[in-house]
Design an enzyme around this catalytic site. Structure first.
Site, mmCIF file in Angstrom:
data_model
loop_
_atom_site.group_PDB
_atom_site.id
_atom_site.type_symbol
_atom_site.label_atom_id
_atom_site.label_comp_id
_atom_site.label_asym_id
_atom_site.label_seq_id
_atom_site.Cartn_x
_atom_site.Cartn_y
_atom_site.Cartn_z
ATOM 1 N N CYS A 285 14.551 -9.441 6.508
ATOM 2 C CA CYS A 285 14.830 -8.292 5.650
ATOM 3 C C CYS A 285 14.457 -7.023 6.419
ATOM 4 C CB CYS A 285 14.022 -8.389 4.366
ATOM 5 S SG CYS A 285 13.984 -6.828 3.471
ATOM 6 N N CYS B 24 12.028 -7.657 -1.880
ATOM 7 C CA CYS B 24 13.093 -6.979 -2.641
ATOM 8 C C CYS B 24 13.354 -7.669 -3.974
ATOM 9 C CB CYS B 24 14.409 -6.964 -1.879
ATOM 10 S SG CYS B 24 14.393 -6.090 -0.319
ATOM 11 N N LYS C 225 8.310 4.056 7.460
ATOM 12 C CA LYS C 225 8.470 4.094 6.025
ATOM 13 C C LYS C 225 7.147 3.665 5.407
ATOM 14 C CE LYS C 225 10.714 1.099 3.329
ATOM 15 N NZ LYS C 225 11.815 0.326 2.785
ATOM 16 N N HIS D 250 5.110 6.296 -5.404
ATOM 17 C CA HIS D 250 5.167 6.182 -6.867
ATOM 18 C C HIS D 250 4.779 7.508 -7.509
ATOM 19 C CE1 HIS D 250 3.887 1.807 -5.936
ATOM 20 N NE2 HIS D 250 5.180 1.789 -6.180
ATOM 21 N N HIS E 155 11.338 -5.225 4.694
ATOM 22 C CA HIS E 155 10.034 -5.884 4.605
ATOM 23 C C HIS E 155 9.663 -6.666 5.855
ATOM 24 C CE1 HIS E 155 11.075 -5.018 0.394
ATOM 25 N NE2 HIS E 155 9.793 -4.751 0.312
ATOM 26 N N LYS F 234 3.890 -0.787 0.901
ATOM 27 C CA LYS F 234 2.740 -1.655 0.691
ATOM 28 C C LYS F 234 2.634 -2.684 1.803
ATOM 29 C CE LYS F 234 4.848 -1.818 -3.114
ATOM 30 N NZ LYS F 234 5.478 -1.764 -4.404
ATOM 31 N N HIS G 213 0.826 4.149 -5.011
ATOM 32 C CA HIS G 213 0.731 4.930 -3.770
ATOM 33 C C HIS G 213 1.520 6.221 -3.930
ATOM 34 C CE1 HIS G 213 4.759 3.761 -2.374
ATOM 35 N NE2 HIS G 213 4.464 2.550 -2.801
ATOM 36 N N CYS H 83 14.708 -12.519 -0.483
ATOM 37 C CA CYS H 83 13.566 -11.722 -0.020
ATOM 38 C C CYS H 83 12.654 -11.467 -1.203
ATOM 39 C CB CYS H 83 14.031 -10.390 0.577
ATOM 40 S SG CYS H 83 12.614 -9.319 0.941
HETATM 41 N N1 MSP Z 1 10.035 -2.806 -9.840
HETATM 42 C C1 MSP Z 1 11.071 -2.222 -9.069
HETATM 43 C C2 MSP Z 1 11.820 -1.196 -9.895
HETATM 44 C C3 MSP Z 1 12.428 -1.712 -11.164
HETATM 45 S S1 MSP Z 1 13.190 -0.449 -12.084
HETATM 46 C C4 MSP Z 1 14.029 -1.231 -13.279
HETATM 47 C C5 MSP Z 1 10.470 -1.532 -7.852
HETATM 48 N N2 MSP Z 1 9.172 -1.209 -7.902
HETATM 49 S S2 MSP Z 1 8.334 -0.473 -6.738
HETATM 50 O O1 MSP Z 1 6.957 -0.532 -7.150
HETATM 51 O O2 MSP Z 1 8.627 -1.030 -5.462
HETATM 52 O O3 MSP Z 1 8.760 1.019 -6.790
HETATM 53 C C6 MSP Z 1 9.856 1.518 -6.075
HETATM 54 C C7 MSP Z 1 9.948 3.006 -6.330
HETATM 55 O O4 MSP Z 1 8.701 3.649 -5.980
HETATM 56 C C8 MSP Z 1 10.976 3.752 -5.512
HETATM 57 O O5 MSP Z 1 12.288 3.645 -6.015
HETATM 58 C C9 MSP Z 1 10.434 5.168 -5.625
HETATM 59 O O6 MSP Z 1 10.634 5.677 -6.890
HETATM 60 C C10 MSP Z 1 8.963 4.917 -5.416
HETATM 61 N N3 MSP Z 1 8.639 4.861 -4.000
HETATM 62 C C11 MSP Z 1 8.085 3.825 -3.341
HETATM 63 N N4 MSP Z 1 7.852 4.193 -2.054
HETATM 64 C C12 MSP Z 1 8.263 5.446 -1.840
HETATM 65 C C13 MSP Z 1 8.228 6.346 -0.748
HETATM 66 N N5 MSP Z 1 7.687 6.067 0.416
HETATM 67 N N6 MSP Z 1 8.761 7.561 -0.929
HETATM 68 C C14 MSP Z 1 9.301 7.929 -2.121
HETATM 69 N N7 MSP Z 1 9.328 7.122 -3.164
HETATM 70 C C15 MSP Z 1 8.848 5.865 -3.054
HETATM 71 O O7 MSP Z 1 11.207 -1.286 -6.914
#
Ligand code: MSP
Length: 651
Positions: A144, A130, A297, A22, A147, A300, A19, A127
């Site tokens: 949480c 998380c 926020k 990412h 979530h 997903k 999304h 959770c």
């Molecule tokens: N798998 C773990 C990370 C492990 S790193 C050793 C994880 N994955 S995640 O798919 O949830 O990705 C989280 C990351 O995605 C956030 O830290 C950020 O980089 C990005 N983002 C997810 N949602 C976001 C927003 N709404 N806005 C900005 N960045 C976001 O956590």
């Protein structure tokens, strides 16, 4: 020796497709990697996918498939999305790969043999979103906060990492390296956590009777590794820890990028794991805010997701990169809005940059048959001034980007772009062209062409395709990595024939009913008389202003989110406010009259479109409105009650 740069993104969970959150982090990392390559560094960029744990296991089950097959599919979608977005990573690590599994087991073995892992029993609230146990302090009404899931109490026998042993060491390390975690607010968050609680040891295993999808512990085959202990290690496993050439080359210069959601694992688990395994600490943890959509926020689990693919199909890669990097103030949250994307494209890209490039190329083709004209020293046409401004913008851009302040950096380049447009208007090449063969015209156009070339090179880490198009059209041989030479304004080949780069950024039509988020700038830029204070007002009578002059000032209700004194200043407070457009920093001279805790949560009035100003190394993006009684020094903040939300405009 060539300097190096190593940048990482979080590895993304494969329980759902990519999304825009990412996409932002990955674009930022890609930009940083290209930026350092442009500066001549040996730059390395790692991203990947996080594939183990409960979350993935459950997602696979819900899709009637095996975790491996599920991970293969979603990981493939991440890679394809990055390719479609023009992301140039050097390596893509998957935690289900053999090379990663081997390193996780190696590190577990080392930490176990050092005596930092023990067997015990634990109960806590887990959770799955998380993928960690939450402390009771972190939970809200038994759920949480991120979530919204009510958490179950789980109790079982497990292996633990003696994280508590490293608490004092970590506090001292952060104390000695103040920018270890940046910006400051996230370092403060971690420090506050470390000071306020005794760190619990980290449960690093899951019994296979409950979860099989993970890396088997090297010292007990009945258990798999906890997913965070596994995932964080990707940053070194991808480099071939412990003795791989890349590990030796790049690990000492690593820059991690994450968002604020995963500060605890990266700011506490990871440094203590590195310490226990005898690995050098990372250089910086760079933390950005969240892109928020419709006040909520984007996540997903909440289901309010815009896909990156749809964005690039609709607007184009360069445009989306520019929007993301220009619109988010590093560290703060930002609002995601397609209206703002359209405005950034129309004003910054089409009007300012696209127009400049087109004017300059069209005039060169018209007046010089496309041949790059000579510069005539006897008619310099203000070249020294241009070079000075260019060099200043470039240096400010470079300094800001090195601190991940991409928004400020781009604004600095845009100051120069806007200046070049003014330079065209002031020098009126179309009039000079009437005097055939004028040396002045030649110098003016050469200055402009060199300026456009310089800007295109500096923008190439952002506007990857369009910068390349312009550089090609100018027939520039920019193989140099020494960007300092751009400031010579003497890099183009005289007499070489340029081509027409075409329209770089087509203007977009707003859909009916869509608000123009930059109404004020528009009236200025579409040729209306400039409204500067020394311009006489259209009204008769002294001191009166036209309604449109008032309309240029964007005054909004904003909510004060945080407030803190600035060390070394008696007068200033540093605030973060929710302006309804974004979260931004404001520096206000109210410290003698207001205590920080007194104003947090209050709604005040903000002048939202003031040019940023830097005070005590902080950039203030606007000004609070206050009133002073005659003869009094004391400013009284104008406060608005809660019935009016942040973002409401005055007028
Ligand atoms: N798998 C773990 C990370 C492990 S790193 C050793 C994880 N994955 S995640 O798919 O949830 O990705 C989280 C990351 O995605 C956030 O830290 C950020 O980089 C990005 N983002 C997810 N949602 C976001 C927003 N709404 N806005 C900005 N960045 C976001 O956590």
């Amino acid at each position: 020796m060539q300097e190096r740069f190593y940048v990482t993104t979080p590895i993304y969970y494969v329980n759902a497709e990519p999304h825009i959150g990412h996409a932002y982090t990955t674009i930022l990392a890609d930009f940083m990697s290209r930026f350092y390559a442009m500066l001549g560094y040996d730059s390395y960029f790692l991203t990947g996918t996080d594939e183990h744990g409960d979350k993935i296991y459950q997602a696979a089950k819900a899709h009637n498939t095996t975790p491996q097959k599920y991970a293969d599919r979603i990981s493939g979608i991440f890679r394809k999305t990055w390719t479609d977005m023009g992301i140039r990573y050097d390596d893509f690590i998957r935690t289900s790969e053999k090379r990663h599994i081997a390193v996780v087991q190696e590190i577990l073995k080392r930490v176990y043999e050092n005596g930092d892992i023990y067997f015990g029993s634990y109960g806590g609230f887990y959770c799955v979103g998380c993928e960690r146990f939450l402390t009771e302090k972190e939970m809200v009404n038994g759920a949480c906060p991120d979530h919204g899931i009510t958490l179950n109490y789980i109790e079982e026998k497990n292996y633990f990492f003696k994280m508590s042993r490293y608490q004092d060491w970590l506090m001292a390390h952060i104390g000695k390296n103040p920018d270890f975690i940046r910006p400051e607010r996230y370092r403060n968050e971690v420090m506050a956590l470390l000071k306020s609680e005794v760190l619990e040891d980290l449960c690093i295993s899951r019994p296979k009777s409950r979860l099989q999808w993970g890396i088997t512990l090297p010292f007990d085959e009945n258990y798999v590794t906890y997913v965070w202990f596994d995932a964080l290690i990707n940053y070194v496993s991808a480099l071939g820890y412990p003795d791989g050439e890349k590990f030796i080359k790049y690990w000492p210069v690593v820059e991690h990028i994450i968002a604020k959601d995963i500060v605890k694992p990266h700011g506490i688990f990871w440094p203590t794991m590195l310490k226990a395994a005898g690995i050098q600490q990372y250089r910086h943890l760079n933390v950005h805010g969240y892109w928020n959509m419709q006040e909520a926020k984007m996540s997903k689990s909440l289901g309010n997701v815009v896909t990156p693919q749809a964005l690039i199909d609709r607007y184009g890669n360069d445009q989306i990169r520019y929007f993301f990097l220009r619109e988010m103030n590093f560290g703060n949250d930002a609002k995601f809005s397609e209206e703002v994307i359209v405005d950034r494209i129309n004003y910054d890209l089409a009007n300012d940059l696209g127009n400049l490039v087109n004017r300059v190329c069209t005039m060169t083709i018209r007046y010089f048959d496309g041949r790059i004209p000579a510069f005539h020293p006897e008619e310099p046409a203000g070249r020294n001034d241009l070079v000075d401004r260019f060099t200043a913008s470039m240096e400010e851009y470079r300094a800001a980007v090195k601190n991940f302040q991409t928004s400020t950096g781009l604004e600095k380049l845009w100051e120069f772009i806007r200046h070049l447009n003014k330079y065209v208007d002031a020098n009126k090449p179309w009039q000079l062209a009437k005097e055939n063969g004028s040396a002045l015209l030649s110098s003016v156009m050469r200055n402009l062409l060199e300026g456009v070339h310089g800007i295109s090179v500096l923008l190439s880490p952002v506007l990857v395709q369009s910068s390349a198009t312009v550089i090609r059209a100018l027939k520039a041989q920019t193989t140099t990595r020494d960007i300092a030479s751009l400031g010579t304004f003497n890099l183009l080949a005289e007499g070489e024939k340029i081509s027409d780069p075409g329209i770089l950024f087509p203007r977009l039509e707003r859909r009916a009913g869509e608000a123009d988020t930059r109404q004020n700038e528009k009236s200025e830029k579409t040729g209306g008389a400039p409204m500067t204070p020394d311009q006489p007002s259209s009204q008769k009578g002294e001191g009166l202003i036209d309604i449109s002059e008032f309309g240029r000032i964007d005054i909004r209700v904003a909510k004060i989110l945080t407030a803190a004194r600035i060390e070394g200043s008696e007068k200033l407070l540093e605030l973060t406010v929710d302006s309804g457009l974004d979260e931004r920093t404001i520096v206000a001279g109210i410290a003698p009259w207001y205590a920080p805790e007194q104003i947090v949560g209050k709604n005040i009035l903000l002048v939202a479109n003031l040019k940023p100003a830097t005070l005590f190394k902080r950039t203030s993006h606007g000004m609070l409105l206050a009133a002073k009684a005659a003869g009094s020094e004391r400013p009284v903040l104008i406060m608005i009650d809660d019935s009016i939300p942040a973002g409401a405009k005055l007028g």
